[in-house]
Design a protein around this motif. Structure first.
Motif, PDB file in Angstrom:
ATOM      1  N   GLY A  46       0.757  -1.264  -0.080  1.00  0.00           N
ATOM      2  CA  GLY A  46       0.025  -0.034   0.160  1.00  0.00           C
ATOM      3  C   GLY A  46       0.813   1.190   0.043  1.00  0.00           C
ATOM      4  N   GLY A  47       0.196   2.539  -0.209  1.00  0.00           N
ATOM      5  CA  GLY A  47       1.153   3.711  -0.064  1.00  0.00           C
ATOM      6  C   GLY A  47       0.579   4.670   0.735  1.00  0.00           C
ATOM      7  N   VAL A  48       1.270   5.917   0.595  1.00  0.00           N
ATOM      8  CA  VAL A  48       0.945   7.158   1.393  1.00  0.00           C
ATOM      9  C   VAL A  48       0.424   8.253   0.413  1.00  0.00           C
ATOM     10  N   LYS A  49       0.240   9.222   1.101  1.00  0.00           N
ATOM     11  CA  LYS A  49      -0.126  10.467   0.354  1.00  0.00           C
ATOM     12  C   LYS A  49      -1.268  10.083  -0.297  1.00  0.00           C
ATOM     13  N   GLU A  50      -1.239  10.581  -1.803  1.00  0.00           N
ATOM     14  CA  GLU A  50      -2.551  10.197  -2.602  1.00  0.00           C
ATOM     15  C   GLU A  50      -2.567   8.829  -3.065  1.00  0.00           C
ATOM     16  N   SER A  51      -1.801   8.182  -2.774  1.00  0.00           N
ATOM     17  CA  SER A  51      -1.714   6.614  -3.208  1.00  0.00           C
ATOM     18  C   SER A  51      -2.447   5.777  -2.677  1.00  0.00           C
ATOM     19  N   GLY A  52      -3.157   6.378  -1.618  1.00  0.00           N
ATOM     20  CA  GLY A  52      -4.098   5.374  -0.859  1.00  0.00           C
ATOM     21  C   GLY A  52      -4.226   5.496   0.665  1.00  0.00           C
ATOM     22  N   MET A  53      -4.791   4.451   1.123  1.00  0.00           N
ATOM     23  CA  MET A  53      -4.464   4.275   2.768  1.00  0.00           C
ATOM     24  C   MET A  53      -4.982   2.746   3.024  1.00  0.00           C
ATOM     25  N   GLY A  54      -4.528   2.304   4.069  1.00  0.00           N
ATOM     26  CA  GLY A  54      -4.650   0.796   4.465  1.00  0.00           C
ATOM     27  C   GLY A  54      -3.666   0.070   3.508  1.00  0.00           C
ATOM     28  N   ARG A  55      -3.660  -1.505   3.897  1.00  0.00           N
ATOM     29  CA  ARG A  55      -2.614  -2.204   3.402  1.00  0.00           C
ATOM     30  C   ARG A  55      -3.267  -3.475   3.325  1.00  0.00           C
ATOM     31  N   GLU A  56      -2.680  -4.273   2.137  1.00  0.00           N
ATOM     32  CA  GLU A  56      -3.147  -5.582   1.771  1.00  0.00           C
ATOM     33  C   GLU A  56      -1.990  -6.463   2.081  1.00  0.00           C
ATOM     34  N   GLY A  57      -2.353  -7.679   2.590  1.00  0.00           N
ATOM     35  CA  GLY A  57      -1.265  -8.568   2.984  1.00  0.00           C
ATOM     36  C   GLY A  57      -0.399  -8.441   4.118  1.00  0.00           C
ATOM     37  N   GLY A  58       0.335  -9.150   4.526  1.00  0.00           N
ATOM     38  CA  GLY A  58       1.317  -8.942   5.686  1.00  0.00           C
ATOM     39  C   GLY A  58       0.577  -9.488   6.963  1.00  0.00           C
ATOM     40  N   PRO A  59       1.295  -9.531   8.186  1.00  0.00           N
ATOM     41  CA  PRO A  59       0.727  -9.951   9.528  1.00  0.00           C
ATOM     42  C   PRO A  59      -0.449  -9.283   9.810  1.00  0.00           C
ATOM     43  N   ASN A  60      -0.732  -8.189   9.405  1.00  0.00           N
ATOM     44  CA  ASN A  60      -1.743  -7.328   9.557  1.00  0.00           C
ATOM     45  C   ASN A  60      -3.142  -7.232   8.610  1.00  0.00           C
ATOM     46  N   GLY A  61      -2.938  -8.072   7.719  1.00  0.00           N
ATOM     47  CA  GLY A  61      -3.901  -7.725   6.479  1.00  0.00           C
ATOM     48  C   GLY A  61      -5.175  -7.779   6.719  1.00  0.00           C
ATOM     49  N   LEU A  62      -5.543  -8.375   7.833  1.00  0.00           N
ATOM     50  CA  LEU A  62      -6.951  -8.483   8.257  1.00  0.00           C
ATOM     51  C   LEU A  62      -7.673  -7.337   8.933  1.00  0.00           C
ATOM     52  N   ASN A  63      -6.796  -6.496   9.483  1.00  0.00           N
ATOM     53  CA  ASN A  63      -7.119  -5.388  10.320  1.00  0.00           C
ATOM     54  C   ASN A  63      -8.127  -4.463   9.870  1.00  0.00           C
ATOM     55  N   ASP A  64      -8.080  -3.958   8.106  1.00  0.00           N
ATOM     56  CA  ASP A  64      -8.914  -3.245   7.602  1.00  0.00           C
ATOM     57  C   ASP A  64     -10.251  -3.613   7.694  1.00  0.00           C
ATOM     58  N   PHE A  65     -10.553  -5.020   7.960  1.00  0.00           N
ATOM     59  CA  PHE A  65     -11.995  -5.774   7.890  1.00  0.00           C
ATOM     60  C   PHE A  65     -12.290  -6.107   9.281  1.00  0.00           C
ATOM     61  N   LEU A  66     -11.668  -5.280  10.215  1.00  0.00           N
ATOM     62  CA  LEU A  66     -12.198  -5.806  11.691  1.00  0.00           C
ATOM     63  C   LEU A  66     -12.369  -4.696  12.767  1.00  0.00           C
ATOM     64  N   GLU A  67     -13.265  -4.805  13.646  1.00  0.00           N
ATOM     65  CA  GLU A  67     -13.390  -3.466  14.552  1.00  0.00           C
ATOM     66  C   GLU A  67     -13.181  -4.099  15.960  1.00  0.00           C
ATOM     67  N   SER A  68     -12.506  -3.297  16.742  1.00  0.00           N
ATOM     68  CA  SER A  68     -12.218  -3.713  18.225  1.00  0.00           C
ATOM     69  C   SER A  68     -13.132  -3.047  18.733  1.00  0.00           C
ATOM     70  N   LYS A  69     -13.567  -3.979  19.736  1.00  0.00           N
ATOM     71  CA  LYS A  69     -14.571  -3.713  20.789  1.00  0.00           C
ATOM     72  C   LYS A  69     -14.317  -3.997  22.060  1.00  0.00           C
ATOM     73  N   LEU A  70     -14.379  -2.968  23.140  1.00  0.00           N
ATOM     74  CA  LEU A  70     -13.797  -2.943  24.574  1.00  0.00           C
ATOM     75  C   LEU A  70     -15.188  -3.387  25.225  1.00  0.00           C
ATOM     76  N   ILE A  71     -14.957  -4.317  26.233  1.00  0.00           N
ATOM     77  CA  ILE A  71     -15.862  -5.050  27.213  1.00  0.00           C
ATOM     78  C   ILE A  71     -15.282  -5.060  28.421  1.00  0.00           C
ATOM     79  N   SER A  72     -16.165  -4.030  29.104  1.00  0.00           N
ATOM     80  CA  SER A  72     -15.606  -3.715  30.645  1.00  0.00           C
ATOM     81  C   SER A  72     -16.641  -4.395  31.440  1.00  0.00           C
ATOM     82  N   THR A  73     -16.265  -5.270  32.627  1.00  0.00           N
ATOM     83  CA  THR A  73     -17.142  -5.989  33.557  1.00  0.00           C
ATOM     84  C   THR A  73     -16.792  -5.747  34.969  1.00  0.00           C
ATOM     85  N   LEU A  74     -17.800  -5.283  35.643  1.00  0.00           N
ATOM     86  CA  LEU A  74     -17.718  -5.347  37.068  1.00  0.00           C
ATOM     87  C   LEU A  74     -17.907  -6.493  37.580  1.00  0.00           C
ATOM     88  N   ILE A  75     -17.348  -6.819  38.582  1.00  0.00           N
ATOM     89  CA  ILE A  75     -17.607  -8.220  39.195  1.00  0.00           C
ATOM     90  C   ILE A  75     -17.856  -8.148  40.674  1.00  0.00           C
TER      91      ILE A  75
END
Length: 485
Positions: A456-485
């Motif tokens: 992938g690129g920077v500036k006007e060549s784009g955003m995000g990356r394809e491949g590599g160890p973090n290749g799924l990141n662009d298709f995932l959301e992070s959710k925080l779950i906070s629990t009082l016990i």
């Protein structure tokens, strides 16, 4: 034995079924080497697109909660099917793009590897626990698929661009509506055929071909599509970004390039010339990472040109399906006209033609969009070729004297996808690679498109990356779950 069904009319693939477009109309798919119609594809519109979105939306809950091991198994099977059907898919690519068949085979093999990589990454979608600020609280983060995805792909690598979108999306648990380029729908159709055989459930992968404006506007305006993944030109990417902003859709984009290739005087000249020839003229120069600007240090200009002219002059131009062809046709008449205009503009502003600069006569293919591999030197900043992506078999040579000078010239562009350096000086390679404003830099190396690394690129060549160890990141959301016990 091939598992791909031979068809002349490419239908739409929606909710696991091959269906006629609502319009009932089809458009021609043309072989750029001969001008012959090789197939017809469904002229889908906003009505068909809505059906595809509906299918992906309803399939999402089941697919997104399917165990990662099951998604991985299906993708591994798809990878194997791509290899088993290599010859048929490669022929389709060559017919529609004009790409030499050897390069088309490489594309199929690479796509299978990319699918396999993402199959394994599906099992590595890790969460985390976080130390809480108080004793009776527990904090954890889980990662979930973003939702139904719209994938819009270009024509120059019609199979690998499809796989680069759908493999990580499916691995992450997303469903997909795929819109391939109108010029090259065939390999996308074949992927959907094989995906069904691999066990991809109905509605998880949908294919709509046809009017790009009507299909694109429908995908962007429907709130059920939660992410756009796009490869194509920067102007189109900017327009999609503006439309996606209305709903704050997630986006990842691999856009245009204007790659510099820098040859320092201490480089291995034979290696630099061989590499420049390969990367510049691969797929007739129709790649986003091929060098559009070649910078050669003044002291080695003449030696470089002698070797480069010899290698480029030996390249064979012809129909991609014929044996021993190095450079096929441009993929469309518009592409050919753009290349011609860049060369004419450069020559009119003082460039020197070293070799090429014409439309060759290829026996048996007088209707083809062929252009001779071309070298221009004495390039200056006023020329179109210095400022725009040519996307054709034209190498432009500019000289430089100092390291600082060439870095400044190389960075003087709105684009930032790929860059190449040739030098034996380790210190220089570190300095220059870190100073270049690009998402990828090759040092004495042109093999940047590997599944193990982020593309992938920077500036006007784009955003995000394809491949590599973090290749799924662009298709995932992070959710925080906070629990009082």
């Amino acid at each position: 034995m091939s598992l791909i069904t031979k068809i002349e009319n490419y239908k739409l693939y929606i909710n696991g079924e091959w269906i006629e477009p609502i319009s009932g109309e089809y458009f021609d798919v043309v072989n750029p080497a001969s001008g012959e119609v090789v197939s017809k594809a469904a002229a889908g519109d906003e009505r068909d697109t809505k059906k595809a979105i509906e299918a992906s939306y309803h399939a999402f809950p089941e697919w997104s909660t399917k165990p990662a091991a099951e998604r991985a198994r299906i993708l591994r099977r798809l990878s194997q099917l791509l290899l088993e059907n290599e010859a048929d898919i490669a022929r389709t690519i060559s017919l529609e793009v004009g790409k030499p068949i050897q390069q088309a085979i490489i594309e199929v093999k690479g796509s299978a590897e990319y699918t396999l990589w993402n199959a394994e990454e599906a099992r590595r979608i890790y969460g985390e626990t976080i130390p809480a600020p108080i004793r009776n609280k527990r904090l954890k983060v889980i990662r979930q698929p973003v939702g139904p995805v719209a994938a819009i792909t270009p024509w120059n690598f019609p199979l690998s661009m499809v796989i680069r979108k759908i493999a990580p999306a499916l691995a992450a648990g997303c469903t997909v509506v795929l819109k391939p380029a109108e010029l090259t729908p065939g390999s996308a159709v074949q992927v959907c055929q094989l995906a069904k055989q691999a066990g991809v459930p109905a509605g998880v992968l949908n294919l709509v071909t046809g009017n790009p404006v009507k299909i694109g506007e429908t995908l962007l305006s429907d709130k059920r599509i939660r992410k756009i993944t796009f490869t194509g030109s920067t102007p189109v990417g900017k327009q999609l970004l503006k439309q996606a902003a209305d709903q704050v859709k997630r986006v990842s984009m691999e856009l245009g390039g204007h790659a510099p290739l820098i040859v320092f005087e201490d480089a291995d000249l034979e290696q630099a010339v061989a590499s420049a020839t390969q990367v510049k003229f691969y797929n007739s120069g129709q790649t986003c990472i091929c060098p559009n600007r070649i910078y050669v240090q003044s002291s080695i200009k003449e030696s470089f040109l002698v070797l480069f002219k010899e290698r480029v002059g030996a390249l064979k131009v012809g129909n991609g399906l014929d044996g021993n062809v190095d450079v096929g046709p441009l993929t469309s008449k518009n592409a050919l006209e753009k290349v011609k205009s860049h060369v004419e503009d450069a020559l009119g502003k003082g460039a020197t033609l070293i070799i090429g600069g014409k439309e060759p006569v290829v026996e048996g293919y007088k209707e083809g969009y062929f252009y001779s591999p071309t070298i221009l030197c004495d390039i200056n900043e006023s020329m179109l070729i210095s400022n725009e992506e040519t996307f054709g078999p034209v190498a432009s040579i500019t000289t430089f004297d100092s390291e600082d000078e060439v870095v400044e010239k190389a960075n003087n562009t709105d684009y930032g996808l790929a860059a190449y350096i040739f030098t034996k000086d380790l210190s220089r390679s570190v300095r220059v690679s870190e100073a270049l404003e690009y998402g990828m830099v090759g040092i004495n190396d042109i093999g940047l498109a590997v599944v193990e690394g982020p593309f992938g690129g920077v500036k006007e060549s784009g955003m995000g990356r394809e491949g590599g160890p973090n290749g799924l990141n662009d298709f995932l959301e992070s959710k925080l779950i906070s629990t009082l016990i």
